[in-house]
Design a protein around this motif. Structure first.
Motif, PDB file in Angstrom:
ATOM      1  N   ALA A 106      45.534  35.426  52.282  1.00  0.00           N
ATOM      2  CA  ALA A 106      44.158  35.578  51.648  1.00  0.00           C
ATOM      3  C   ALA A 106      43.847  34.990  50.188  1.00  0.00           C
ATOM      4  CB  ALA A 106      43.885  37.145  51.293  1.00  0.00           C
ATOM      5  N   ARG A 107      42.889  34.381  50.037  1.00  0.00           N
ATOM      6  CA  ARG A 107      42.655  33.731  48.654  1.00  0.00           C
ATOM      7  C   ARG A 107      42.850  34.832  47.527  1.00  0.00           C
ATOM      8  NH1 ARG A 107      37.166  31.203  46.067  1.00  0.00           N
ATOM      9  NH2 ARG A 107      37.317  33.200  45.099  1.00  0.00           N
ATOM     10  N   ARG A 142      40.263  35.161  41.684  1.00  0.00           N
ATOM     11  CA  ARG A 142      40.437  33.918  40.513  1.00  0.00           C
ATOM     12  C   ARG A 142      39.741  34.547  39.275  1.00  0.00           C
ATOM     13  NH1 ARG A 142      37.101  30.469  41.302  1.00  0.00           N
ATOM     14  NH2 ARG A 142      38.447  28.416  40.696  1.00  0.00           N
ATOM     15  N   ASP A 188      48.133  38.720  44.529  1.00  0.00           N
ATOM     16  CA  ASP A 188      46.555  38.548  44.773  1.00  0.00           C
ATOM     17  C   ASP A 188      45.664  38.179  43.638  1.00  0.00           C
ATOM     18  OD1 ASP A 188      47.134  40.891  43.422  1.00  0.00           O
ATOM     19  OD2 ASP A 188      45.580  41.928  44.589  1.00  0.00           O
ATOM     20  N   ASP A 206      35.919  34.633  40.073  1.00  0.00           N
ATOM     21  CA  ASP A 206      35.549  35.748  40.880  1.00  0.00           C
ATOM     22  C   ASP A 206      35.458  36.776  39.821  1.00  0.00           C
ATOM     23  OD1 ASP A 206      36.069  34.929  43.292  1.00  0.00           O
ATOM     24  OD2 ASP A 206      38.110  35.003  43.052  1.00  0.00           O
TER      25      ASP A 206
END
Length: 223
Positions: free
Chosen positions: A9-10, A13, A36, A59
């Motif tokens: 999973a990315r 950010r 994460d 994000d």
């Protein structure tokens, strides 16, 4: 046919906004302890943060409130105006009920006091990324605090723009500084100044500063 290899999973950010590089470094280490979360940008003031947010599209933006130039509340306003979906988390020592309410009303997705335990910042970033509002246990009681006092009511009557100009003036900034930092005309700032004095019922600059200090809108006057 499946290869059986999972796709990672990315990470979340994050952009950090604080005028102290050593403090940002500490937050970066704290957040990146877990795979994460990744810090993709850092800024030491609101102007740089606004530009970097447009470049990196993080994000979650984690910002302090008190910084040189435009403060965290004005940065919040500008980010939300440009992108209504921006997720901005306030992380600050300025954790009075007035400022917590201002931040949340302005579109912040969470508020964490620097007096809270460090893990609350990590929890808050994950909550913000998931679209949930987060208040750390230290700040949450402040939101429910009774703000019926006459001065608090007057402070609450200020618009978001008036509040930011009030904060800058209380720090010792001139009207010309306010116009330059907030990209407003001198006439607009002068009109806001008049409204601020009327709403707060202050006779002059000294009374305005004392009011700001009493309610911890500022902690010191700008040199």
């Amino acid at each position: 046919m499946s290869t059986g290899i999972g796709v990672a999973a990315r990470p979340i950010r994050v952009m950090l906004v604080d005028d102290h590089p050593v403090v940002r470094s500490g937050y970066r280490r704290l957040l990146e302890q877990d795979a994460d979360i990744a810090v993709v940008a850092e800024a030491g003031n609101g102007e740089a943060a606004y530009a970097l947010h447009g470049q990196h599209a993080p994000d979650v933006c984690v910002t302090d409130l008190s910084m040189p130039g435009i403060g965290g509340l004005e940065l919040l306003r500008k980010l939300i105006a440009r992108d209504a979906g921006a997720r901005v988390l306030v992380f600050t020592m300025h954790d009075t009920p007035q400022l917590i309410a201002r931040a949340l009303d302005g579109g912040a997705c969470g508020f964490v006091s620097k007096q809270a335990d460090p893990e609350h910042l990590v929890e808050a970033v994950r909550a913000a990324h998931a679209g949930r509002r987060y208040l750390d246990p230290h700040s949450a009681p402040g939101v429910r605090h009774d703000t019926a006092g006459a001065e608090m009511q007057r402070l609450s009557s200020l618009s978001q723009r008036e509040f930011e100009i009030f904060r800058l003036l209380a720090q010792g900034r001139s009207a010309a500084d306010c116009a330059r930092l907030l990209h407003l005309s001198s006439k607009t700032v002068a009109n806001h100044q008049t409204c601020i004095r009327d709403k707060l019922d202050v006779a002059g600059p000294a009374a305005l500063v004392h009011l700001a200090l009493r309610h911890r809108v500022i902690e010191h006057i700008h040199p």
